[in-house]
Design an enzyme around this catalytic site. Structure first.
Site, PDB file in Angstrom:
ATOM      1  N   CYS A   1       0.791  -1.368  -0.412  1.00 53.48           N
ATOM      2  CA  CYS A   1      -0.061  -0.017   0.066  1.00 53.48           C
ATOM      3  C   CYS A   1       1.179   1.869  -0.247  1.00 53.48           C
ATOM      4  CB  CYS A   1      -0.817  -0.345   1.352  1.00 53.48           C
ATOM      5  SG  CYS A   1      -1.911   1.333   1.690  1.00 53.48           S
TER       6      CYS A   1
ATOM      7  N   CYS B   1       0.157   3.714   2.947  1.00 50.78           N
ATOM      8  CA  CYS B   1       0.796   3.327   4.038  1.00 50.78           C
ATOM      9  C   CYS B   1       2.058   2.962   3.963  1.00 50.78           C
ATOM     10  CB  CYS B   1       0.114   1.329   3.856  1.00 50.78           C
ATOM     11  SG  CYS B   1      -1.164   1.219   4.335  1.00 50.78           S
TER      12      CYS B   1
END
Length: 147
Positions: A69, A72
């Site tokens: 991600c 993230c």
């Protein structure tokens, strides 16, 4: 007898009782002798998550993330900066959703990154999406004040 609170060691997972009147920054685990508070988030699996949430008397802030991600990964250094500001009043954890899909499902994680603020074993606030360090700290403090 002096008042104590419980905190889980991020290294060995043992629960420690810390005297409320002593400075938490100097606290060491009674089992492994590592520092209890390092100013860094602790990577946990499902078992570690459960242990910290169930056995810590201080609030727990969890970053649910995944290595693939982009948002993230971009938020990771911000979360580390927030840990330096929030500890020792809040324990910061990182939970890889790919490594704990069952727990992610039980927590109703619909998107990542998701921050969960927990106290006393229950969720008190949730935020989906990346934030900078200042926003993470402000959001966590607001969640603790409002609960």
């Amino acid at each position: 007898m002096s008042e104590t609170y419980q905190i889980v060691c991020g290294y060995c997972g043992r629960t420690n009782r810390l005297p409320a009147e002593r400075a938490p920054a100097a606290a060491r685990c009674g089992a492994c002798r590592q520092a209890i508070f390092t100013g860094l988030p602790i990577e946990v699996d499902e078992e570690g998550f459960q242990r910290h949430v169930a056995n810590s008397d201080i609030p727990v802030l969890v970053d649910v993330w995944a290595p693939w991600c982009g948002p993230c990964r971009a938020m990771a250094p911000m979360y580390e900066r927030a840990a330096r500001e929030l500890e020792p009043k809040v324990r910061l954890l990182k939970l890889n959703s790919d490594g704990a899909p069952g727990l992610s499902s039980r927590l109703n994680i619909a998107g990542i990154p998701t921050l969960l603020l927990m106290r006393g074993g229950r969720e008190i606030a949730r935020h989906a999406g990346a934030m900078d360090a200042r926003s993470i700290v402000a959001w966590a403090q607001a969640g603790l004040t409002g609960s």
